[in-house]
Design a protein around this motif. Structure first.
Motif, PDB file in Angstrom:
ATOM      1  N   ILE A 131      39.026 -22.201 -16.949  1.00 22.78           N
ATOM      2  CA  ILE A 131      38.098 -21.171 -17.417  1.00 22.78           C
ATOM      3  C   ILE A 131      37.941 -20.091 -16.359  1.00 22.78           C
ATOM      4  N   ARG A 132      37.782 -20.506 -15.136  1.00 21.30           N
ATOM      5  CA  ARG A 132      37.666 -19.531 -14.064  1.00 21.30           C
ATOM      6  C   ARG A 132      38.899 -18.649 -14.010  1.00 21.30           C
ATOM      7  N   LYS A 133      40.035 -19.321 -14.129  1.00 20.52           N
ATOM      8  CA  LYS A 133      41.274 -18.554 -14.040  1.00 20.52           C
ATOM      9  C   LYS A 133      41.377 -17.550 -15.180  1.00 20.52           C
ATOM     10  N   ARG A 134      40.858 -17.956 -16.299  1.00 21.00           N
ATOM     11  CA  ARG A 134      40.988 -17.056 -17.437  1.00 21.00           C
ATOM     12  C   ARG A 134      40.117 -15.822 -17.267  1.00 21.00           C
ATOM     13  N   LEU A 135      38.982 -15.976 -16.656  1.00 20.87           N
ATOM     14  CA  LEU A 135      38.185 -14.800 -16.371  1.00 20.87           C
ATOM     15  C   LEU A 135      38.971 -13.862 -15.457  1.00 20.87           C
ATOM     16  N   ILE A 136      39.513 -14.460 -14.424  1.00 20.35           N
ATOM     17  CA  ILE A 136      40.245 -13.644 -13.464  1.00 20.35           C
ATOM     18  C   ILE A 136      41.481 -13.049 -14.123  1.00 20.35           C
ATOM     19  N   LEU A 137      42.065 -13.840 -14.963  1.00 22.63           N
ATOM     20  CA  LEU A 137      43.239 -13.377 -15.712  1.00 22.63           C
ATOM     21  C   LEU A 137      42.903 -12.105 -16.460  1.00 22.63           C
ATOM     22  N   VAL A 138      41.732 -12.106 -17.063  1.00 17.66           N
ATOM     23  CA  VAL A 138      41.338 -10.947 -17.852  1.00 17.66           C
ATOM     24  C   VAL A 138      41.159  -9.745 -16.952  1.00 17.66           C
ATOM     25  N   SER A 154      44.444  -8.597 -15.896  1.00 14.03           N
ATOM     26  CA  SER A 154      45.185  -7.953 -16.974  1.00 14.03           C
ATOM     27  C   SER A 154      44.678  -6.551 -17.218  1.00 14.03           C
ATOM     28  N   CYS A 177      48.910  -9.477 -20.162  1.00  9.59           N
ATOM     29  CA  CYS A 177      49.103  -9.851 -21.552  1.00  9.59           C
ATOM     30  C   CYS A 177      50.547  -9.717 -21.987  1.00  9.59           C
ATOM     31  N   GLU A 224      29.151 -22.404  -9.591  1.00 14.16           N
ATOM     32  CA  GLU A 224      30.333 -21.835 -10.246  1.00 14.16           C
ATOM     33  C   GLU A 224      30.527 -20.377  -9.843  1.00 14.16           C
ATOM     34  N   ARG A 259      32.025 -20.007  -6.452  1.00 12.18           N
ATOM     35  CA  ARG A 259      33.477 -20.227  -6.439  1.00 12.18           C
ATOM     36  C   ARG A 259      34.204 -19.038  -7.074  1.00 12.18           C
ATOM     37  N   ILE A 260      33.657 -18.589  -8.176  1.00 13.52           N
ATOM     38  CA  ILE A 260      34.306 -17.467  -8.855  1.00 13.52           C
ATOM     39  C   ILE A 260      34.326 -16.246  -7.951  1.00 13.52           C
ATOM     40  N   VAL A 315      37.531 -14.203  -7.210  1.00  9.12           N
ATOM     41  CA  VAL A 315      37.662 -12.805  -7.622  1.00  9.12           C
ATOM     42  C   VAL A 315      38.075 -11.958  -6.433  1.00  9.12           C
ATOM     43  N   LEU A 333      29.443  -7.328 -14.387  1.00 11.41           N
ATOM     44  CA  LEU A 333      30.840  -7.365 -14.818  1.00 11.41           C
ATOM     45  C   LEU A 333      31.161  -6.178 -15.715  1.00 11.41           C
ATOM     46  N   ILE A 374      43.418  -9.671 -27.068  1.00  8.31           N
ATOM     47  CA  ILE A 374      43.648 -11.015 -26.541  1.00  8.31           C
ATOM     48  C   ILE A 374      42.978 -11.160 -25.190  1.00  8.31           C
ATOM     49  N   CYS A 375      43.121 -10.134 -24.381  1.00  2.00           N
ATOM     50  CA  CYS A 375      42.459 -10.166 -23.080  1.00  2.00           C
ATOM     51  C   CYS A 375      40.948 -10.227 -23.269  1.00  2.00           C
ATOM     52  N   GLU A 416      39.882 -13.603 -23.946  1.00  2.00           N
ATOM     53  CA  GLU A 416      39.815 -14.449 -22.758  1.00  2.00           C
ATOM     54  C   GLU A 416      38.501 -14.219 -22.020  1.00  2.00           C
ATOM     55  N   LEU A 417      38.093 -12.975 -21.960  1.00  2.00           N
ATOM     56  CA  LEU A 417      36.821 -12.658 -21.318  1.00  2.00           C
ATOM     57  C   LEU A 417      35.673 -13.299 -22.086  1.00  2.00           C
ATOM     58  N   TRP A 454      35.523 -17.105 -21.750  1.00  2.00           N
ATOM     59  CA  TRP A 454      34.961 -17.639 -20.511  1.00  2.00           C
ATOM     60  C   TRP A 454      33.445 -17.675 -20.576  1.00  2.00           C
ATOM     61  N   GLU A 477      32.250 -20.332 -23.160  1.00  2.00           N
ATOM     62  CA  GLU A 477      32.357 -21.730 -22.764  1.00  2.00           C
ATOM     63  C   GLU A 477      31.589 -22.025 -21.487  1.00  2.00           C
ATOM     64  N   ASN A 478      31.540 -21.054 -20.594  1.00  2.00           N
ATOM     65  CA  ASN A 478      30.933 -21.334 -19.308  1.00  2.00           C
ATOM     66  C   ASN A 478      29.427 -21.142 -19.310  1.00  2.00           C
ATOM     67  N   LEU A 488      47.237 -17.511 -14.476  1.00  2.00           N
ATOM     68  CA  LEU A 488      47.164 -17.077 -13.093  1.00  2.00           C
ATOM     69  C   LEU A 488      46.953 -18.264 -12.159  1.00  2.00           C
TER      70      LEU A 488
END
Lengths: 352, 535
Positions: A15-22, A25, A39, B34, B37-38, B42, B117, B171-172, B175-176, B179, B182-183, B340
């Motif tokens: 999940i963390r990675k996906r945030l960063i992924l976004v 991207s 993407c 969390e 860590r994020i 980042v 954000l 799609i991106c 993903e945002l 997160w 779910e988080n 990633l």
């Protein structure tokens, strides 16, 4: 042994990675809307470098594929094959070829589209300029199509395995490259067909016994055809003359250290333009002219930027200019090109 | 199409709704940890963005500098964001310890995360580059916290409606959203028991986002476009409405004898049979991508199922599905999963792939196309262009199956000079001792992905008919082909006689067709009979 491992995507780490992924991207999305990464795994950036020369006129400047230009008999327009779905990983999409008419004075373009939505390609003007012969593709087989410039009507001539039509000088017949004898279960043989454009009747067959698929030049007296083995979209090797009377073919230009392609006879039939790839360049990037009178070969232009190549030559009706396509011409890889016109220097025109 | 922006009151109203959600302290503490860590990650990403951007090639002298500049800004912004996230984490921790004030503080903390954000993502430059509007991000983020934005106009019907530029990036956005959903959203749902918008699978989340925050009209063009182009899913098997079903059927077609026309294609479909594949039709025409496992992106035009039975399009699908199998090999060094990751300091980009992965994908895709062209030969016949295509595939497979795997991998860059991803891969792999190529050869790795020995033998038999293409020298810094005989400019050369390969008539050569003139698949070809594919 199959070692697929299904991974769970909902873990905190993923999940963390996906945030960063976004974030990543979004950062890497380009100004022109093209995704560089994130993407998109694969993003073609397809533009042919411009060739610059005082004698050159660039007719197109986009990311599409242009092939087979054909000069109208009055010299005012060029009909050319275009594919705008040309960047496929496995080559230009075969159902997406179209024919575009470019007005050389105004630059305006007109797209021809067949009533059934078929792909159309390889235009050839009738000698009177009133019709275009093109090859149509209906997702399964080819047809020979005739387009009336005045009525904008299409006529279909059955010719399932034909390519590259060329009119006879009197407009009474059409020659096509073809797979002779091809059909279900039979691959056939490369050759030429002569057809009656009205009835579709086959007037003559000329088997070649060589790999051949490409533009060729028909002598105005219809005694011979000059062609190259191979294809601009594959690898040409040499230029041949096919005697239409005897059926014999003779090697015409075949330097063992050079591959020759795209033969195009001038309107007066005494100059031959063609393209060359020498062993060191790795690309067909030299446009030359030779004369029956002098046997000298003169270079018109030779950009050295592999993989970009020069192909598909077409003389203007007055013999003063040559249209050609410059780019990448793969058949199973992304392909893209631009269309140019180059003036033939006067001293070479004088040879005619 | 017109869209209504959220009014300030509506936005504030959403924040009020946030404030009504109860949050238990333990969740706040978890969120705090969390966030810490994020924040550090980042920050690391920012550094990677800067590094990656600095390598961005200059395209026509324009794009490279912009990316370089953007990378530097991303680094600065990511560090600032990391600091902000750290500060937020401290706030949450402190407030979490104060049980009495947890509700409001927690809500404010969450809102603060969103706001920061959002501010970062919608800054002027990033806003332009991302193509996302600020209001859209706001709505998506709000949905991530289970909040309906409460409105939006139904767009006008327009016959020539096209999705806006940013839509393909949804799609991106998902993903945002995912997160947050779910988080943070799930934590709230766990506490409140509210399950209004609990969407776990794929892109459904972004569908909800668009449905609720933009149109509230499932019949709107935008909503239909999202459903038809972005959210399609190939369920296991051959569902009639599956976006890949026609391609699967094309790959599994049988010949006159009842045997598979394409053994490779049939096995690929069998390997995918139980899988659920997310498919989005957003790529430039003819292109495809497999950004990470379980998802492929295809050319927009392929949303028309009838397109997928063309051999070249079925080949494209086969190519991308092969990537998906590779991404499941659980071998991040040689077959990166695409998401990633931080263990590869030289890469770290989502959707990472190697050129050797491409070698294998092209081998599978082109073999499928070859087989389907032969099937066409037996049913209707082949045009000269089709025959030329067969010949080209033979040569390509001869190149891709080179026992020297590095040669094969280099050919990917050499013959796709328009693809920056391949060129970038080459530059990296050229500098690595192992070139990111696993030992064992393509045969071994196709077996590992599930293909049979018979399929591999079939590929070898096609490749044996071709001639490997020459491998030009590539610039180690750019991946571009190095001209063998450099010339100072691209301009034309003066008209002057050069070497004189004079027209020299010679005797008529043999008319025997060359071996490649008529594709002759095994087992017993003749020069004119259409061969049958091997069983």
């Amino acid at each position: 042994m199959n070692k697929h491992t299904n991974t769970k995507s909902g873990s905190p780490s993923s999940i963390r990675k996906r945030l960063i992924l976004v974030i990543f991207s979004l950062v890497l999305i380009g100004t022109d809307g093209v995704l560089l990464a994130g993407c998109s795994l694969l993003v073609p950036m397809s533009k042919v470098p411009t060739i610059e020369s005082p004698r050159l006129q660039q007719l197109t400047d986009d990311a599409y594929l242009y092939e087979s230009p054909a000069w109208s008999p009055d010299g005012k327009r060029i009909a050319v094959t275009r594919n705008r779905a040309n960047l496929g990983l496995h080559g230009p999409i075969s159902t997406e070829y179209e024919v575009v008419l470019i007005d050389l004075q105004t630059g305006k373009t007109e797209v021809l589209s067949h009533q059934s939505g078929w792909a159309i390609m390889a235009p050839a003007w009738s000698p009177d300029g009133k019709q275009l012969a093109v090859i149509g593709y209906d997702r399964k087989l080819n047809s020979l199509l005739l387009y009336s410039i005045d009525s904008q009507e299409w006529t279909e001539v059955e010719c399932s395995f034909c390519e590259y039509p060329t009119w006879s000088s009197d407009g009474m017949s059409i020659y096509v490259a073809a797979m002779l004898g091809a059909g279900p279960g039979v691959l056939g043989e490369y050759g030429l067909l002569q057809l009656d454009p009205v009835t579709g009747q086959i007037l003559a067959e000329y088997p070649l016994g060589e790999d051949f698929l490409g533009p060729y030049t028909l002598a105005s007296d219809e005694t011979e055809v000059v062609l190259a083995t191979g294809s601009p979209r594959s690898d040409c090797e040499a230029i041949w003359r096919l005697d239409l009377i005897s059926g014999d073919k003779k090697s015409f230009i075949d330097d063992p250290n050079v591959d020759e392609c795209d033969p195009a006879l001038s309107p007066r039939m005494d100059l031959l333009a063609y393209t060359m790839k020498d062993g060191s360049s790795g690309a067909t990037n030299r446009l030359v002219i030779t004369s029956d009178l002098t046997n000298e070969v003169s270079t018109l232009i030779a950009p050295n930027q592999p993989p970009y190549e020069i192909h598909y030559l077409s003389w203007s009706p007055d013999g003063k200019r040559i249209a050609f396509a410059y780019g990448v011409f793969n058949i199973i890889r992304p392909a893209y090109s631009d269309l140019y016109v180059i003036e033939v220097p006067e001293q070479l025109q004088a040879m005619q | 199409m017109t869209m209504r922006r959220l009014s300030r009151n509506e936005f504030e109203g959403n924040r009020v709704k946030i404030a009504k959600i109860r949050v238990i302290p333990s969740l706040l503490l978890e969120a705090s940890n969390e966030l810490q860590r994020i924040g550090s990650e980042v920050e690391a990403v920012g550094d990677q963005v800067q590094t990656a951007a600095s390598r961005a090639p200059s395209y026509e002298g324009q794009f490279g500098p912009k990316v370089h500049s953007l990378g530097s800004e991303a680094m600065v912004r990511s560090r600032k964001l990391a600091q902000d996230l750290s500060a937020l984490a401290n706030v949450l921790r402190n407030k979490g310890e104060d049980f009495e004030s947890a509700d409001l503080a927690g809500a404010e903390g969450l809102a603060g995360i969103l706001a920061k954000l959002e501010a970062w993502l919608s800054s002027d430059r990033l806003l332009v580059l991302s193509g996302f509007s600020k209001s859209l991000l706001t709505r998506i983020l709000n949905l991530g916290t289970l909040l309906s934005t409460g409105g939006g106009e139904v767009p006008d019907e327009e016959p020539d409606w096209e999705p806006p530029k940013w839509a393909s990036s949804a799609i991106c956005a998902y993903e945002l959203w995912s997160w947050f959903d779910e988080n943070i959203g799930q934590s709230i749902r766990d506490f409140t028991g509210k399950t209004t918008i609990r969407v776990k699978q794929g892109l459904d989340g972004i569908a909800w986002a668009f449905y609720f925050s933009m149109t509230q009209n499932p019949q709107s063009q935008m909503a239909m476009w999202i459903n038809d182009y972005l959210l399609t899913v190939q369920e296991p098997g051959l569902p009639p409405d599956g976006p890949l079903t026609v391609a699967y059927e094309a790959m599994m077609v049988v010949g006159p004898t009842g045997d598979p026309a394409s053994l490779v294609g049939t096995e690929l479909v069998e390997l995918m049979w139980d899988r659920r594949m997310n498919v989005s039709f957003i790529m430039p025409s003819g292109s495809g991508a497999s950004p990470w496992e379980g998802r492929i992106l295809l050319a927009e035009r392929l949303v028309d199922p009838s397109e997928l039975d063309l051999p070249e399009n079925a080949a494209l699908v086969g190519h991308e599905l092969t990537h998906d199998l590779q991404r499941e090999l659980n071998d991040p060094r040689f077959f990166p999963p695409g998401s990633l990751r931080f263990e590869e300091p030289n890469r770290g980009i989502v959707g990472d792939s190697t050129n050797y992965m491409e070698v294998m994908a092209y081998i599978v895709g082109e073999t499928i196309e070859y087989d389907l062209l032969l099937q066409k030969a037996s049913s209707v016949g082949l045009s000269a262009a089709d025959s030329l295509r067969l010949n080209n595939i033979e040569n390509s497979l001869a190149t891709l199956t080179d026992p020297n795997s590095w040669n094969a991998a280099q050919s990917i860059a050499a013959y796709h000079q328009n693809c920056d991803v391949y060129l970038d891969n080459f530059v990296l792999e050229n500098s690595l001792p192992d070139h990111r190529i696993p030992p064992g050869g393509w045969q071994h790795w196709l077996r590992e992905t599930g293909f049979s020995d018979a399929s591999i033998k079939h590929i070898e038999s096609i490749a044996a008919r071709g001639t490997p293409k020459p491998l030009p020298a590539l610039d180690p810094n750019t991946g571009k082909i190095i001209p063998a005989t450099p010339t100072p400019t691209i301009t034309s050369t003066p008209i002057s006689p050069t070497s004189t390969p004079s027209p020299t008539p010679s005797s008529t050569p043999s008319s025997t067709p060359s071996p490649s003139s008529t594709p002759t698949p095994d087992p017993s070809p003749t020069s004119t009979e259409t061969p049958t594919t091997e069983p």
